[in-house]
Design a protein around this motif. Structure first.
Motif, PDB file in Angstrom:
ATOM      1  N   ASN A   1       0.560  -1.380  -0.024  1.00 38.93           N
ATOM      2  CA  ASN A   1       0.152  -0.143  -0.136  1.00 38.93           C
ATOM      3  C   ASN A   1       0.908   0.674   0.027  1.00 38.93           C
ATOM      4  OD1 ASN A   1      -1.695   2.284   0.640  1.00 38.93           O
ATOM      5  ND2 ASN A   1      -3.245   0.478   0.740  1.00 38.93           N
ATOM      6  N   GLY A   2       0.528   2.406  -0.710  1.00 40.98           N
ATOM      7  CA  GLY A   2       1.235   3.856  -0.749  1.00 40.98           C
ATOM      8  C   GLY A   2       1.160   4.760   0.553  1.00 40.98           C
ATOM      9  N   GLN A   3      -0.225   4.042   1.059  1.00 41.97           N
ATOM     10  CA  GLN A   3      -0.150   5.252   1.956  1.00 41.97           C
ATOM     11  C   GLN A   3      -0.503   5.138   3.791  1.00 41.97           C
ATOM     12  OE1 GLN A   3      -4.226   6.746  -0.655  1.00 41.97           O
ATOM     13  NE2 GLN A   3      -3.398   8.152   1.242  1.00 41.97           N
ATOM     14  N   ALA A   4      -0.588   3.932   3.777  1.00 45.78           N
ATOM     15  CA  ALA A   4      -1.905   2.961   5.402  1.00 45.78           C
ATOM     16  C   ALA A   4      -0.956   2.654   5.979  1.00 45.78           C
ATOM     17  CB  ALA A   4      -2.285   2.131   4.225  1.00 45.78           C
ATOM     18  N   TRP A   5      -1.036   2.548   7.198  1.00 44.08           N
ATOM     19  CA  TRP A   5      -0.147   2.348   8.531  1.00 44.08           C
ATOM     20  C   TRP A   5      -0.796   1.611   8.942  1.00 44.08           C
ATOM     21  CZ3 TRP A   5       3.725   6.057  10.654  1.00 44.08           C
ATOM     22  CH2 TRP A   5       4.912   5.022  11.736  1.00 44.08           C
ATOM     23  N   ASP A   6      -0.340   0.156   9.133  1.00 40.24           N
ATOM     24  CA  ASP A   6      -1.559  -0.695  10.215  1.00 40.24           C
ATOM     25  C   ASP A   6      -1.648  -0.253  11.603  1.00 40.24           C
ATOM     26  OD1 ASP A   6      -2.938  -2.685  11.997  1.00 40.24           O
ATOM     27  OD2 ASP A   6      -1.740  -4.100  11.484  1.00 40.24           O
ATOM     28  N   MET A   7      -2.837   0.737  12.429  1.00 39.98           N
ATOM     29  CA  MET A   7      -2.786   1.023  13.415  1.00 39.98           C
ATOM     30  C   MET A   7      -3.443   0.332  14.186  1.00 39.98           C
ATOM     31  SD  MET A   7      -6.348   3.190  13.183  1.00 39.98           S
ATOM     32  CE  MET A   7      -7.126   3.365  14.343  1.00 39.98           C
ATOM     33  N   ASP A   8      -3.925  -1.253  13.805  1.00 36.98           N
ATOM     34  CA  ASP A   8      -3.751  -2.255  14.840  1.00 36.98           C
ATOM     35  C   ASP A   8      -2.613  -3.076  15.338  1.00 36.98           C
ATOM     36  OD1 ASP A   8      -6.696  -1.593  15.405  1.00 36.98           O
ATOM     37  OD2 ASP A   8      -7.234  -2.066  13.844  1.00 36.98           O
ATOM     38  N   ASP A   9      -1.886  -2.757  14.855  1.00 27.49           N
ATOM     39  CA  ASP A   9      -0.732  -3.106  15.040  1.00 27.49           C
ATOM     40  C   ASP A   9       0.737  -2.984  16.328  1.00 27.49           C
ATOM     41  OD1 ASP A   9       1.038  -6.135  14.044  1.00 27.49           O
ATOM     42  OD2 ASP A   9       2.601  -4.292  14.203  1.00 27.49           O
ATOM     43  N   PRO A  10       1.012  -3.765  17.515  1.00 32.09           N
ATOM     44  CA  PRO A  10       1.408  -2.387  18.007  1.00 32.09           C
ATOM     45  C   PRO A  10       2.453  -1.336  17.734  1.00 32.09           C
ATOM     46  CG  PRO A  10       0.817  -5.035  18.789  1.00 32.09           C
ATOM     47  CD  PRO A  10       0.612  -4.600  17.393  1.00 32.09           C
ATOM     48  N   THR A  11       3.172  -2.294  15.925  1.00 33.36           N
ATOM     49  CA  THR A  11       3.988  -1.067  16.206  1.00 33.36           C
ATOM     50  C   THR A  11       3.629  -0.115  15.564  1.00 33.36           C
ATOM     51  OG1 THR A  11       4.051  -1.933  13.783  1.00 33.36           O
ATOM     52  CG2 THR A  11       5.546  -2.935  15.134  1.00 33.36           C
ATOM     53  N   PHE A  12       2.537   0.722  15.482  1.00 31.72           N
ATOM     54  CA  PHE A  12       2.150   1.735  14.936  1.00 31.72           C
ATOM     55  C   PHE A  12       2.556   2.379  15.568  1.00 31.72           C
ATOM     56  CE2 PHE A  12      -1.380   4.509  15.317  1.00 31.72           C
ATOM     57  CZ  PHE A  12      -1.544   4.782  13.771  1.00 31.72           C
ATOM     58  N   ARG A  13       2.260   2.110  17.277  1.00 37.73           N
ATOM     59  CA  ARG A  13       1.991   3.085  18.245  1.00 37.73           C
ATOM     60  C   ARG A  13       3.880   3.201  19.088  1.00 37.73           C
ATOM     61  NH1 ARG A  13      -2.789   1.073  19.116  1.00 37.73           N
ATOM     62  NH2 ARG A  13      -4.116   3.140  19.468  1.00 37.73           N
ATOM     63  N   ALA A  15       6.426   3.456  16.925  1.00 37.12           N
ATOM     64  CA  ALA A  15       6.545   3.535  15.933  1.00 37.12           C
ATOM     65  C   ALA A  15       6.618   5.076  15.723  1.00 37.12           C
ATOM     66  CB  ALA A  15       6.695   3.221  15.079  1.00 37.12           C
ATOM     67  N   GLY A  16       5.798   5.449  16.281  1.00 40.76           N
ATOM     68  CA  GLY A  16       5.236   6.922  16.373  1.00 40.76           C
ATOM     69  C   GLY A  16       3.876   7.085  15.519  1.00 40.76           C
ATOM     70  N   GLY A  17       3.154   6.423  15.112  1.00 41.58           N
ATOM     71  CA  GLY A  17       2.297   6.465  13.619  1.00 41.58           C
ATOM     72  C   GLY A  17       1.307   7.500  14.497  1.00 41.58           C
ATOM     73  N   GLU A  18       1.523   7.388  15.074  1.00 46.96           N
ATOM     74  CA  GLU A  18      -0.265   8.037  15.625  1.00 46.96           C
ATOM     75  C   GLU A  18      -0.150   9.733  15.122  1.00 46.96           C
ATOM     76  OE1 GLU A  18      -3.260   6.339  19.380  1.00 46.96           O
ATOM     77  OE2 GLU A  18      -0.515   6.953  19.858  1.00 46.96           O
ATOM     78  N   ASP A  19       1.158  10.435  15.728  1.00 39.79           N
ATOM     79  CA  ASP A  19       1.851  12.067  15.239  1.00 39.79           C
ATOM     80  C   ASP A  19       1.688  11.336  13.520  1.00 39.79           C
ATOM     81  OD1 ASP A  19       2.223  11.649  17.815  1.00 39.79           O
ATOM     82  OD2 ASP A  19       4.553  10.690  18.066  1.00 39.79           O
ATOM     83  N   GLU A  20       1.039  10.744  12.631  1.00 37.44           N
ATOM     84  CA  GLU A  20       1.854  10.935  11.406  1.00 37.44           C
ATOM     85  C   GLU A  20       0.880  10.564  10.140  1.00 37.44           C
ATOM     86  OE1 GLU A  20       6.993  10.285  11.635  1.00 37.44           O
ATOM     87  OE2 GLU A  20       5.988   9.582  10.089  1.00 37.44           O
ATOM     88  N   VAL A  21      -0.197   9.965  11.337  1.00 31.02           N
ATOM     89  CA  VAL A  21      -1.649  10.147  10.221  1.00 31.02           C
ATOM     90  C   VAL A  21      -2.380  10.849   9.988  1.00 31.02           C
ATOM     91  CG1 VAL A  21      -1.556   6.545  11.265  1.00 31.02           C
ATOM     92  CG2 VAL A  21      -2.945   9.081  11.910  1.00 31.02           C
ATOM     93  N   ILE A  22      -3.432  11.562   9.238  1.00 29.57           N
ATOM     94  CA  ILE A  22      -4.022  12.316   9.126  1.00 29.57           C
ATOM     95  C   ILE A  22      -5.371  12.627   9.735  1.00 29.57           C
ATOM     96  CG2 ILE A  22      -5.949  12.950   7.105  1.00 29.57           C
ATOM     97  CD1 ILE A  22      -4.558  11.672   5.170  1.00 29.57           C
ATOM     98  N   ARG A  23      -4.566  13.304  10.355  1.00 27.31           N
ATOM     99  CA  ARG A  23      -6.238  14.147  11.607  1.00 27.31           C
ATOM    100  C   ARG A  23      -7.111  14.579  10.810  1.00 27.31           C
ATOM    101  NH1 ARG A  23      -5.105  12.297  16.714  1.00 27.31           N
ATOM    102  NH2 ARG A  23      -2.852  11.127  16.698  1.00 27.31           N
ATOM    103  N   LEU A  24      -8.347  14.251  10.864  1.00 27.11           N
ATOM    104  CA  LEU A  24      -9.809  14.830  10.781  1.00 27.11           C
ATOM    105  C   LEU A  24      -9.788  16.273  11.444  1.00 27.11           C
ATOM    106  CD1 LEU A  24     -11.994  11.768  11.854  1.00 27.11           C
ATOM    107  CD2 LEU A  24     -10.140  12.316   9.368  1.00 27.11           C
ATOM    108  N   VAL A  25     -10.915  16.469  11.346  1.00 25.58           N
ATOM    109  CA  VAL A  25     -11.504  18.484  11.850  1.00 25.58           C
ATOM    110  C   VAL A  25     -10.918  18.433  13.257  1.00 25.58           C
ATOM    111  CG1 VAL A  25     -13.340  18.008  11.981  1.00 25.58           C
ATOM    112  CG2 VAL A  25     -11.691  20.747  11.411  1.00 25.58           C
ATOM    113  N   ASP A  26     -11.785  17.194  13.903  1.00 24.21           N
ATOM    114  CA  ASP A  26     -11.782  17.140  15.345  1.00 24.21           C
ATOM    115  C   ASP A  26     -10.029  16.423  16.261  1.00 24.21           C
ATOM    116  OD1 ASP A  26     -11.878  14.420  14.701  1.00 24.21           O
ATOM    117  OD2 ASP A  26     -13.675  14.329  15.515  1.00 24.21           O
ATOM    118  N   GLY A  27      -9.571  16.437  15.193  1.00 26.60           N
ATOM    119  CA  GLY A  27      -8.274  16.187  15.893  1.00 26.60           C
ATOM    120  C   GLY A  27      -7.894  14.473  15.945  1.00 26.60           C
ATOM    121  N   THR A  28      -8.933  13.633  16.010  1.00 31.40           N
ATOM    122  CA  THR A  28      -9.039  12.174  15.855  1.00 31.40           C
ATOM    123  C   THR A  28      -8.415  11.530  14.693  1.00 31.40           C
ATOM    124  OG1 THR A  28     -11.414  11.593  14.727  1.00 31.40           O
ATOM    125  CG2 THR A  28     -10.996  12.456  17.309  1.00 31.40           C
ATOM    126  N   TYR A  29      -7.807  10.253  14.418  1.00 27.66           N
ATOM    127  CA  TYR A  29      -7.942  10.216  12.976  1.00 27.66           C
ATOM    128  C   TYR A  29      -8.823   8.294  13.164  1.00 27.66           C
ATOM    129  CZ  TYR A  29      -4.786   6.705  16.274  1.00 27.66           C
ATOM    130  OH  TYR A  29      -3.705   5.528  17.419  1.00 27.66           O
TER     131      TYR A  29
END
Length: 344
Positions: A1-13, A15-29
């Motif tokens: 995949n060109g842009q997706a990151w597995d947010m349900d895999d432990p390595t996501f957090r 590796a700091g994935g939460e800081d780099e994904v697209i955020r919605l207008v309310d700040g969530t992803y």
């Protein structure tokens, strides 16, 4: 995949994935579980972010160095129409991830010169960075992405043909989508019919419409057993004839420029399509009927200035046609399931 990151895999957090994904207008992803069986949600990285870019770059380097002749990067071309409201990504709050992905793909081009890259769907934003594009538009009825309110037209080919190599559809000669061997057997269909008899025109139209638009011939989930079976002899012949015709006329269909189609008069028929995807539950397919001319056509000019009309009769009966274009006229009868080139 060109842009997706597995947010349900432990390595996501980790590796700091939460800081780099697209955020919605309310700040969530959020993320989408494209694979219904593993249930893992894929969140979209915001393009050119350092941690994601490092992981993605390492993956592509490994694939490149393994000897692959090119690489497909899913989704980049089709799913970056969203805004990102992160205040830490280096773009304006509510800005687009596209510039970041452009920088990222441009860097891959520098890292892997001459290595073809492909993405999903026709895209003006990235067409200068990708060599080839998968486009499923010829199979909109089969995929369930079309209604009776509109029809798909080859606007991309009319404007940009030749910029990228374009291919793709959902043409399945037996109408049976692939089933991953790792998926649960309980979800396999218990009964498969001779779908080619119930939907006798679907494969042909899914195949030839893309070629009429200048796309490379493509079939989906084709196996050697299909080529050997008398059941599929007619469709297999059309498949081979289509590939040969495209190659013989690639000066127009691959390298040429699309011209005004003018007006073609021919019989119009009701065609029944089966809508069935890889996750469609046992026996729960849908049907759609739409009206389609029995002869399809397009007009082209090659580098020498030679202008032609390309026609295909996808039906099982001879079909008459009358064509009038700004560049010339033609009329005649096409034999069943045949292609023709007419000089204009």
């Amino acid at each position: 995949n060109g842009q997706a990151w597995d947010m349900d895999d432990p390595t996501f957090r980790q590796a700091g994935g939460e800081d780099e994904v697209i955020r919605l207008v309310d700040g969530t992803y959020t993320g989408i579980a494209f694979n219904r069986y593993d249930g893992h949600r894929l969140a979209y990285a915001c393009g050119d972010q350092p941690r994601y870019k490092k992981l993605h770059q390492a993956l592509l380097t490994n694939l490149h160095d393994s000897g692959l002749k090119g690489q497909y990067l899913d989704q980049i071309g089709c799913s970056l129409g969203k805004a990102c409201y992160s205040a830490t990504h280096g773009h304006p709050v509510g800005g687009s991830p596209k510039p970041g992905y452009r920088r990222q793909i441009a860097e891959y081009r520098r890292m892997f010169p001459g290595w073809p890259l492909c993405t999903e769907d026709l895209t003006e934003d990235f067409m200068d960075l990708f060599d080839t594009i998968i486009c499923l538009a010829p199979s909109m009825e089969s995929l369930g992405w079309i209604s009776h309110e509109f029809r798909v037209v080859p606007a991309w080919a009319a404007v940009y043909h030749g910029v990228n190599t374009v291919f793709g559809n959902y043409a399945m000669i037996d109408h049976i989508p692939p089933f991953d061997p790792k998926w649960p057997d309980k979800d396999r269909w218990t009964e498969e019919k001779e779908w080619e008899k119930l939907f006798p025109d679907q494969f042909a139209l899914d195949l030839v419409r893309g070629v009429i638009w200048g796309q490379q011939p493509t079939v989906h989930n084709f196996r050697l057993e299909h080529a050997k079976s008398p059941r599929f002899a007619a469709d297999y012949k059309l498949m081979v004839d289509t590939a040969k015709f495209y190659y013989a006329h690639r000066d127009w269909l691959y390298d040429g420029a699309m011209l005004s189609p003018g007006e073609l008069k021919t019989e119009v028929r009701d065609v029944k399509f089966m809508r069935r995807g890889i996750y469609t539950k046992n026996g729960e397919y849908r049907e759609m009927t739409t009206r389609i001319p029995a002869v399809l056509h397009s007009c082209w000019q090659n580098a020498k200035g030679e202008k032609v009309a390309v026609l295909v009769n996808w039906s099982y009966e001879p079909q008459k046609y009358e064509l009038k274009t700004p560049d010339g006229q033609a009329s005649g009868t096409l034999a069943p399931r045949t292609w023709a080139k007419v000089d204009l």
